[in-house]
Design a protein around this motif. Structure first.
Motif, mmCIF file in Angstrom:
data_model
loop_
_atom_site.group_PDB
_atom_site.id
_atom_site.type_symbol
_atom_site.label_atom_id
_atom_site.label_comp_id
_atom_site.label_asym_id
_atom_site.label_seq_id
_atom_site.Cartn_x
_atom_site.Cartn_y
_atom_site.Cartn_z
ATOM 1 N N GLY A 135 1.505 10.715 2.606
ATOM 2 C CA GLY A 135 0.485 9.690 2.406
ATOM 3 C C GLY A 135 0.441 9.126 0.996
ATOM 4 O O GLY A 135 0.172 7.945 0.799
ATOM 5 N N ALA A 136 0.706 9.944 -0.008
ATOM 6 C CA ALA A 136 0.621 9.497 -1.399
ATOM 7 C C ALA A 136 1.876 8.783 -1.868
ATOM 8 O O ALA A 136 1.895 8.202 -2.957
ATOM 9 N N ASN A 137 2.924 8.794 -1.046
ATOM 10 C CA ASN A 137 4.208 8.207 -1.454
ATOM 11 C C ASN A 137 4.164 6.685 -1.481
ATOM 12 O O ASN A 137 3.526 6.047 -0.651
ATOM 13 N N LYS A 138 4.911 6.118 -2.415
ATOM 14 C CA LYS A 138 5.247 4.700 -2.398
ATOM 15 C C LYS A 138 6.621 4.603 -1.748
ATOM 16 O O LYS A 138 7.589 5.178 -2.250
ATOM 17 N N SER A 139 6.722 3.932 -0.624
ATOM 18 C CA SER A 139 7.995 3.880 0.096
ATOM 19 C C SER A 139 9.059 3.148 -0.714
ATOM 20 O O SER A 139 8.753 2.332 -1.597
ATOM 21 N N THR A 176 6.008 11.061 19.350
ATOM 22 C CA THR A 176 6.596 10.492 18.135
ATOM 23 C C THR A 176 5.558 9.722 17.334
ATOM 24 O O THR A 176 5.482 9.846 16.104
ATOM 25 N N VAL A 177 4.736 8.933 18.005
ATOM 26 C CA VAL A 177 3.668 8.210 17.320
ATOM 27 C C VAL A 177 2.714 9.197 16.655
ATOM 28 O O VAL A 177 2.326 9.020 15.481
ATOM 29 N N ALA A 178 2.345 10.252 17.379
ATOM 30 C CA ALA A 178 1.423 11.256 16.831
ATOM 31 C C ALA A 178 2.020 11.934 15.597
ATOM 32 O O ALA A 178 1.322 12.177 14.601
ATOM 33 N N LYS A 179 3.314 12.221 15.654
ATOM 34 C CA LYS A 179 3.979 12.862 14.521
ATOM 35 C C LYS A 179 3.995 11.937 13.308
ATOM 36 O O LYS A 179 3.745 12.370 12.175
ATOM 37 N N CYS A 180 4.286 10.663 13.532
ATOM 38 C CA CYS A 180 4.306 9.699 12.432
ATOM 39 C C CYS A 180 2.920 9.545 11.798
ATOM 40 O O CYS A 180 2.786 9.491 10.568
ATOM 41 N N LEU A 181 1.886 9.490 12.632
ATOM 42 C CA LEU A 181 0.530 9.398 12.116
ATOM 43 C C LEU A 181 0.177 10.635 11.290
ATOM 44 O O LEU A 181 -0.390 10.518 10.192
ATOM 45 N N LYS A 182 0.535 11.802 11.789
ATOM 46 C CA LYS A 182 0.233 13.049 11.082
ATOM 47 C C LYS A 182 0.945 13.089 9.729
ATOM 48 O O LYS A 182 0.364 13.522 8.725
ATOM 49 N N MET A 183 2.198 12.639 9.693
ATOM 50 C CA MET A 183 2.935 12.641 8.434
ATOM 51 C C MET A 183 2.267 11.745 7.396
ATOM 52 O O MET A 183 2.169 12.100 6.220
ATOM 53 N N GLY A 184 1.790 10.590 7.845
ATOM 54 C CA GLY A 184 1.116 9.683 6.925
ATOM 55 C C GLY A 184 -0.214 10.219 6.431
ATOM 56 O O GLY A 184 -0.642 9.921 5.314
ATOM 57 N N GLN A 185 -0.860 11.010 7.257
ATOM 58 C CA GLN A 185 -2.155 11.562 6.903
ATOM 59 C C GLN A 185 -2.051 12.835 6.062
ATOM 60 O O GLN A 185 -2.917 13.121 5.240
ATOM 61 N N GLU A 186 -0.958 13.604 6.256
ATOM 62 C CA GLU A 186 -0.891 14.920 5.631
ATOM 63 C C GLU A 186 0.272 15.118 4.659
ATOM 64 O O GLU A 186 0.124 15.856 3.682
ATOM 65 N N LEU A 228 0.830 -1.198 0.000
ATOM 66 C CA LEU A 228 0.000 0.000 0.000
ATOM 67 C C LEU A 228 0.867 1.251 0.000
ATOM 68 O O LEU A 228 2.030 1.208 0.399
ATOM 69 N N ARG A 229 0.296 2.359 -0.437
ATOM 70 C CA ARG A 229 0.962 3.644 -0.267
ATOM 71 C C ARG A 229 1.004 3.983 1.218
ATOM 72 O O ARG A 229 0.232 3.446 2.025
ATOM 73 N N ASN A 230 1.903 4.900 1.577
ATOM 74 C CA ASN A 230 2.107 5.204 2.999
ATOM 75 C C ASN A 230 0.812 5.482 3.745
ATOM 76 O O ASN A 230 0.536 4.881 4.787
ATOM 77 N N GLY A 231 0.021 6.400 3.246
ATOM 78 C CA GLY A 231 -1.173 6.811 3.974
ATOM 79 C C GLY A 231 -2.224 5.742 4.097
ATOM 80 O O GLY A 231 -3.040 5.749 5.034
ATOM 81 N N ASP A 232 -2.224 4.781 3.182
ATOM 82 C CA ASP A 232 -3.284 3.779 3.162
ATOM 83 C C ASP A 232 -3.166 2.747 4.278
ATOM 84 O O ASP A 232 -4.147 2.056 4.583
ATOM 85 N N ILE A 233 -1.984 2.643 4.901
ATOM 86 C CA ILE A 233 -1.903 1.710 6.035
ATOM 87 C C ILE A 233 -2.639 2.269 7.248
ATOM 88 O O ILE A 233 -2.878 1.553 8.221
ATOM 89 N N LEU A 234 -3.018 3.549 7.176
ATOM 90 C CA LEU A 234 -3.746 4.175 8.280
ATOM 91 C C LEU A 234 -5.257 4.129 8.074
ATOM 92 O O LEU A 234 -6.010 4.697 8.866
ATOM 93 N N ASN A 235 -5.715 3.441 7.025
ATOM 94 C CA ASN A 235 -7.152 3.376 6.740
ATOM 95 C C ASN A 235 -7.918 2.519 7.735
ATOM 96 O O ASN A 235 -9.141 2.596 7.810
ATOM 97 N N THR A 236 -7.181 1.682 8.495
ATOM 98 C CA THR A 236 -7.836 0.799 9.463
ATOM 99 C C THR A 236 -7.210 0.986 10.845
ATOM 100 O O THR A 236 -6.059 1.429 10.973
ATOM 101 N N ASP A 237 -7.974 0.626 11.862
ATOM 102 C CA ASP A 237 -7.443 0.675 13.233
ATOM 103 C C ASP A 237 -6.276 -0.296 13.387
ATOM 104 O O ASP A 237 -5.331 -0.026 14.134
#
Length: 312
Positions: free
Chosen positions: A254-258, A241-251, A203-212
């Motif tokens: 998120g569209a990047n392919k790692s 640090t967790v909050a920062k990582c989540l924010k980066m993936g969301q904002e 998945l793209r970076n942001g898409d791993i955050l689509n689920t709990d």
């Protein structure tokens, strides 16, 4: 200043292209492949966030000579290739050549310093991002700040400051870091969070955050990494640090392919040992359990070892 970039992947291409567009004297070194051949024949195409595309004439070389006299060498090969690649070209650099690593993961500075004990060597990390969309064409898809540590050598420090100025003029925002190890660990937290998880899920970076469940996995690998970082003397807060990582993936990314996702998709060796594997190894050193990072590292290594046996 004469600059050589070792590695013509997405990030090497981005840095080389941006610097060349500012008329810097920059060359890339990489083995021959279709991406390299296209750059040498037609130039490098860089697609920016507004989808504006520019093409920059750029040279990627396969042979280096001692007479080339590079002032600065930027190392951007994958971590697992650092030793082999640099050993093959080390005779091309003078003792005054400054080597800069801005690679992913941990341990790169130590490897380079061991190979070049008499040269100035500094480490840094990237906040920007890119991916190879097709041969000779890259997408610039991350715009964070880059950091590079200081050199204790006065001449090397002067060269480094000139390099940082060139990067900023090229649009790649870069700053001198007083505590570069903390910066490197902060980048590692992001890589731990997204590289392996996207490689496993494709998945793209942001898409791993689509689920709990995805968010829970991210929290687990990052929290373990923070515990290990603290044992290594890094001052860091787990929740922040967790909050920062989540924010980066969301904002932001998120569209990047790692890079690790791209490695798995192209059936290449990944940097897992320098990222999640490095966390697991240091965890053992300090007696800290890292079950998330252990498991993820193991699964990625199984995938790497069995590309030819995968079911379509």
């Amino acid at each position: 200043m004469k600059i050589l970039i070792i590695g013509a992947g997405a990030m090497g291409s981005l840095f080389g292209g941006r610097l060349k567009a500012q008329q810097a004297e920059v060359f890339l070194y990489n083995r021959r492949n279709p991406h390299v051949e296209t750059i040498n024949q037609s130039g490098l195409a860089i697609v920016e966030r507004d989808n504006q595309e520019t093409t920059v004439p750029l040279k990627v070389v396969q042979d280096l000579s001692i007479t080339d006299a590079y002032d600065l060498v930027l190392v951007l090969v994958k971590a697992h290739a650092t030793k082999a690649v640099l050993e093959s070209v080390k005779s091309a650099f003078s003792l005054e050549t400054l080597l800069v690593t801005m690679q992913n993961g941990l341990g790169n500075l130590d490897v380079i310093a061991e190979l070049f004990p008499n040269n100035p060597v500094v480490a840094g990390t990237m906040g920007c991002g890119a991916s190879v969309e097709s041969n000779g064409r890259i997408l610039h898809r991350g715009w964070g700040k880059n950091y590079i540590g200081r050199s204790e050598d006065a001449d090397a420090q002067e060269t480094l400051l000139e390099f940082i100025l060139l990067l900023n003029q090229s649009g790649l925002e870069t700053e001198l870091a007083e505590d570069v190890q903390t910066v490197i660990w902060n980048k590692l937290f992001v890589n731990v969070a997204y590289n392996s998880l996207t490689a496993l899920t494709r998945l793209r970076n942001g898409d791993i955050l689509n689920t709990d469940e995805g968010k829970c996995l991210l929290r687990g690998v990052v929290t373990e990494s923070v515990q290990v970082a603290k044992a290594e003397g890094i001052s860091v807060d787990a929740e922040a640090t967790v909050a920062k990582c989540l924010k980066m993936g969301q904002e932001d990314i998120g569209a990047n392919k790692s890079s690790m996702l791209m490695d798995v998709l192209h059936k290449r060796k990944t940097e897992i040992e320098a990222i999640n594997g490095a966390v697991a190894k240091l965890g053992k050193k300090h007696g800290i359990e890292t079950p998330y990072n252990d498991l993820i590292t193991g699964i990625i290594k199984v995938i790497e070892a069995n590309y030819d046996l995968q079911v379509d």
